[in-house]
Write an enzyme that holds these catalytic residues in place. Structure first.
Site, PDB file in Angstrom:
ATOM      1  N   ASP A  53      -6.221   4.823   6.374  1.00 26.66           N
ATOM      2  CA  ASP A  53      -6.199   6.166   6.330  1.00 26.66           C
ATOM      3  C   ASP A  53      -7.470   6.692   5.693  1.00 26.66           C
ATOM      4  O   ASP A  53      -8.157   6.030   4.864  1.00 26.66           O
ATOM      5  CB  ASP A  53      -4.985   6.682   5.633  1.00 26.66           C
ATOM      6  CG  ASP A  53      -3.620   6.573   6.124  1.00 26.66           C
ATOM      7  OD1 ASP A  53      -3.795   6.307   7.534  1.00 26.66           O
ATOM      8  OD2 ASP A  53      -2.565   6.408   5.687  1.00 26.66           O
ATOM      9  N   TYR A 111      -3.244  -5.552  -0.948  1.00 19.58           N
ATOM     10  CA  TYR A 111      -3.709  -4.555  -1.271  1.00 19.58           C
ATOM     11  C   TYR A 111      -3.593  -4.213  -2.749  1.00 19.58           C
ATOM     12  O   TYR A 111      -2.978  -4.662  -3.398  1.00 19.58           O
ATOM     13  CB  TYR A 111      -2.633  -3.336  -0.662  1.00 19.58           C
ATOM     14  CG  TYR A 111      -2.915  -3.023   0.771  1.00 19.58           C
ATOM     15  CD1 TYR A 111      -3.657  -2.027   1.209  1.00 19.58           C
ATOM     16  CD2 TYR A 111      -2.195  -3.865   1.804  1.00 19.58           C
ATOM     17  CE1 TYR A 111      -4.040  -2.097   2.771  1.00 19.58           C
ATOM     18  CE2 TYR A 111      -2.294  -3.613   3.257  1.00 19.58           C
ATOM     19  CZ  TYR A 111      -3.220  -2.642   3.693  1.00 19.58           C
ATOM     20  OH  TYR A 111      -3.127  -2.122   4.780  1.00 19.58           O
TER      21      TYR A 111
END
Length: 248
Positions: A53, A111
């Site tokens: 994003d 992540y």
């Protein structure tokens, strides 16, 4: 036609996400622009392991593309490094079999989320970490994280805009690294992640560290399979990094 795999890193601050969108600057658009120029105007598309994003960074994003050019992977890497903006870096480029697929071939991802625990806001880290000037009990965060490990339906821990039919994912581990007195890094490893899942998990663990929610609250949220049942906010994008993508 040869297929190439590239590992790239990028500073997501100046991009409107990874995926091509009209009239916006994106990672995919910048790389495809460079490849198209190298191919004398012939459009070359890239495929990534997944989208990131707006404001989200990558240390080890993986892409693949096909090319008819008769040049080595090393020359591709050097050319793309020169032809793409300074906020994108090509760490490696290599030839791979035609059946390699950057997205569908993944078996796991990592992540990391970076939290700056300074009392005073640091303007130099504002695009690369979450400023969090509140007290945190890391032991409570670790206890809460144990409820998330394993295979679960993570409907309560993803955005309502998630397009996937199945919300079942497996979290292999959640690790906490206190790099110094001011920096906490939370590392998530799993077989896949849903839209906003890592940011919601991060917000949840931060609430656990403040004593706002308990491990039992997390277990109940998993069973509820309803994002509205979870009080924790979604952590902002700037602290999130796609760290590594794994393949067989």
């Amino acid at each position: 036609m040869t297929r190439y795999k590239a590992i790239i890193s990028y500073d997501g601050s100046g991009f409107y996400g990874y995926q091509v969108q009209p009239n916006t600057r994106t990672v995919q658009a910048e790389i495809e622009k460079a490849l198209t120029k190298m191919h004398k105007g012939k459009t070359v598309r890239i495929t990534a392991s997944g989208r990131t994003d707006t404001g989200v960074h990558a240390k080890g994003q993986v892409i693949h593309f096909d090319s008819e050019l008769d040049i080595t992977a090393e020359k591709f890497q050097k050319a793309l490094q020169v032809m793409t903006p300074f906020d994108i870096s090509f760490l490696t480029v290599e030839e791979v079999p035609d059946d390699f697929h950057a997205r569908f071939g993944t078996v796991g991802k990592e992540y990391r989320y970076v939290v700056k625990r300074t009392k005073i806001f640091d303007p130099f880290s504002r695009n690369f970490a979450l400023h969090y000037p509140y007290e945190l009990d890391i032991s409570k965060m670790k206890l809460a994280s144990k409820r998330l490990i394993g295979e679960h339906d993570f409907t309560s821990f993803c955005s309502a805009r998630t397009e996937r039919d199945s919300k079942v994912r497996t979290l292999y581990s959640i690790d906490f690294y206190e790099e110094d007195d001011e920096t906490l890094v939370i590392a998530f490893q799993g077989n896949g992640f849903l839209y906003n899942m890592v940011r919601i998990l991060t917000g949840t663990l931060l609430d656990a560290g403040q004593g706002r929610i308990s491990p039992d609250d997390i277990s109940e949220a998993l069973l509820a399979r309803d994002r509205q049942k979870l009080i924790s906010k979604t952590a902002p994008p700037q602290g999130l990094y796609l760290w590594r993508v794994d393949y067989e």
